[in-house]
Design a protein around this motif. Structure first.
Motif, PDB file in Angstrom:
ATOM      1  N   ARG A  41       4.281   9.582  -0.451  1.00 58.19           N
ATOM      2  CA  ARG A  41       4.524   9.505   0.787  1.00 58.19           C
ATOM      3  C   ARG A  41       6.129   9.261   1.140  1.00 58.19           C
ATOM      4  O   ARG A  41       6.108   8.989   2.386  1.00 58.19           O
TER       5      ARG A  41
ATOM      6  N   GLY B 254       0.476  -1.948  -0.260  1.00 57.26           N
ATOM      7  CA  GLY B 254       0.147  -0.018  -0.130  1.00 57.26           C
ATOM      8  C   GLY B 254       0.674   1.275   0.001  1.00 57.26           C
ATOM      9  O   GLY B 254       0.200   2.330   0.155  1.00 57.26           O
TER      10      GLY B 254
ATOM     11  N   HIS C 158      -5.540  -0.225  -2.466  1.00 57.59           N
ATOM     12  CA  HIS C 158      -4.195   0.088  -1.138  1.00 57.59           C
ATOM     13  C   HIS C 158      -2.960  -1.145  -2.124  1.00 57.59           C
ATOM     14  O   HIS C 158      -2.555  -1.272  -1.785  1.00 57.59           O
TER      15      HIS C 158
ATOM     16  N   HIS D  22       3.655  13.913  -4.146  1.00 61.93           N
ATOM     17  CA  HIS D  22       2.200  13.072  -3.856  1.00 61.93           C
ATOM     18  C   HIS D  22       2.853  11.988  -3.117  1.00 61.93           C
ATOM     19  O   HIS D  22       1.637  11.181  -2.437  1.00 61.93           O
TER      20      HIS D  22
ATOM     21  N   GLU E 146      -3.772  11.934  -9.795  1.00 58.16           N
ATOM     22  CA  GLU E 146      -5.412  11.376  -8.439  1.00 58.16           C
ATOM     23  C   GLU E 146      -5.679  10.623  -8.125  1.00 58.16           C
ATOM     24  O   GLU E 146      -6.082  10.164  -7.575  1.00 58.16           O
TER      25      GLU E 146
ATOM     26  N   ASN F 298      -4.577   3.690  -4.782  1.00 57.69           N
ATOM     27  CA  ASN F 298      -3.653   3.186  -3.253  1.00 57.69           C
ATOM     28  C   ASN F 298      -4.969   3.384  -2.528  1.00 57.69           C
ATOM     29  O   ASN F 298      -4.453   2.788  -1.029  1.00 57.69           O
ATOM     30  N   ARG F 299      -5.710   4.832  -2.456  1.00 58.61           N
ATOM     31  CA  ARG F 299      -6.150   4.608  -0.997  1.00 58.61           C
ATOM     32  C   ARG F 299      -7.632   3.597  -0.919  1.00 58.61           C
ATOM     33  O   ARG F 299      -7.281   2.721  -0.126  1.00 58.61           O
ATOM     34  N   VAL F 300      -8.287   3.672  -2.025  1.00 54.11           N
ATOM     35  CA  VAL F 300      -9.312   2.748  -2.148  1.00 54.11           C
ATOM     36  C   VAL F 300      -9.033   1.355  -2.206  1.00 54.11           C
ATOM     37  O   VAL F 300      -9.531  -0.241  -1.543  1.00 54.11           O
TER      38      VAL F 300
ATOM     39  N   LYS G 100      -3.890   8.157  -6.685  1.00 55.73           N
ATOM     40  CA  LYS G 100      -3.877   8.337  -5.130  1.00 55.73           C
ATOM     41  C   LYS G 100      -5.471   7.379  -4.812  1.00 55.73           C
ATOM     42  O   LYS G 100      -5.497   7.349  -3.988  1.00 55.73           O
ATOM     43  N   GLU G 101      -6.275   8.027  -5.890  1.00 53.64           N
ATOM     44  CA  GLU G 101      -7.461   7.161  -5.047  1.00 53.64           C
ATOM     45  C   GLU G 101      -7.407   5.472  -4.906  1.00 53.64           C
ATOM     46  O   GLU G 101      -8.211   5.162  -4.260  1.00 53.64           O
TER      47      GLU G 101
ATOM     48  N   GLU H  46      -3.750  17.795   1.645  1.00 50.65           N
ATOM     49  CA  GLU H  46      -4.440  16.654   1.138  1.00 50.65           C
ATOM     50  C   GLU H  46      -5.462  17.205   0.227  1.00 50.65           C
ATOM     51  O   GLU H  46      -5.798  18.150  -0.048  1.00 50.65           O
TER      52      GLU H  46
END
Length: 247
Positions: A222, A43, A205, A220, A195, A201-203, A198-199, A245
């Motif tokens: 981490r 993730g 993982h 962007h 973006e 990645n967030r949803v 990233k989405e 963010e």
């Protein structure tokens, strides 16, 4: 006495252990990577930065199982890639890895829809309806719906890059390698692609590993790993980590 056993969830999804990579150049040997030790968590959203010739693309190729190290070990999900048979490597690339190449690697005789659908056909297991739904959804996300039936030679460089990105993401891989993913995009399109990633990645993982010269991409991430002459010289959070963010 308590024994702590590392759980699979805590284990790195990618590990490079003492990795070197040399390329023959006539009678010379050119070192591309020199003793790389790197662990990447499931993730993560990590940028590999450095000047041209620093080894960024070589590192991605090793993680993507499109090249093998001269020495050391590469592990993906706990599997040492050098110990896998070719059929196992093919399965790993098809089911767990997505790769966005600088040169796109699109199939010239296939249109946008077909290029994006291709890895799903190779992967197998989905109905025609599900394949078509997933491809159409991906085409919409990268803003290529009007170009659905066009072939690569009818597209701009930026549009071809977006097809390559959609093709890498359509299989919902656990790990995505991206070699300069915004290099051929204008700032607006590049920002939208980041973006989107990233989405995902967030949803989901999904682990993203970029090589980049792009300060916007780095901002962007981490985690920022910097290479110079095939060695890691820095491994840290980016200086721009403090930005709001979604900025």
């Amino acid at each position: 006495m308590t024994t702590h056993t590392e759980t699979p969830e805590a284990a790195p999804i990618v590990e490079l252990i003492g990795v070197t990579k040399d390329y023959p150049l006539g009678k010379l040997t050119v070192p591309a990577l020199r003793g790389i030790d790197l662990a990447i968590a499931r993730g993560d959203f990590i940028a590999i930065a450095g000047p041209s010739g620093s080894g960024k693309t070589t590192l991605l190729n090793l993680v993507g199982c499109v090249d093998v190290p001269t020495a050391g070990a590469v592990r993906i999900g706990g599997q040492t890639t050098g110990e896998l048979k070719e059929t196992q490597l093919t399965s790993l690339r098809l089911h767990k890895l997505g790769f966005i190449f600088q040169t796109f690697n699109l199939v010239g005789v296939l249109n946008v829809f077909q290029n994006i659908e291709l890895p799903l056909l190779l992967q197998g297991g989905l109905s025609k309806t599900e394949r078509e739904r997933r491809v159409a959804e991906m085409i919409e996300k990268v803003d290529l719906t009007p170009q659905t039936r066009q072939r690569p030679n009818e597209l701009s460089g930026g549009q071809r890059q977006r097809v390559a990105i959609a093709r890498a993401l359509v299989t919902r891989p656990a790990i995505v390698m991206a070699d300069e993913p915004t290099a051929n995009l204008d700032s607006g399109t590049g920002g939208a692609i980041i973006e989107l990633m990233k989405e995902i990645n967030r949803v989901d993982h999904t682990t993203f590993i970029f090589s980049t010269h792009d300060a916007h991409v780095m901002s962007h991430a981490r985690r920022l790993v910097e290479l110079v002459d095939g060695r890691i010289v820095s491994d840290r959070a980016p200086d721009r980590q403090a930005q709001p963010e979604g900025a």
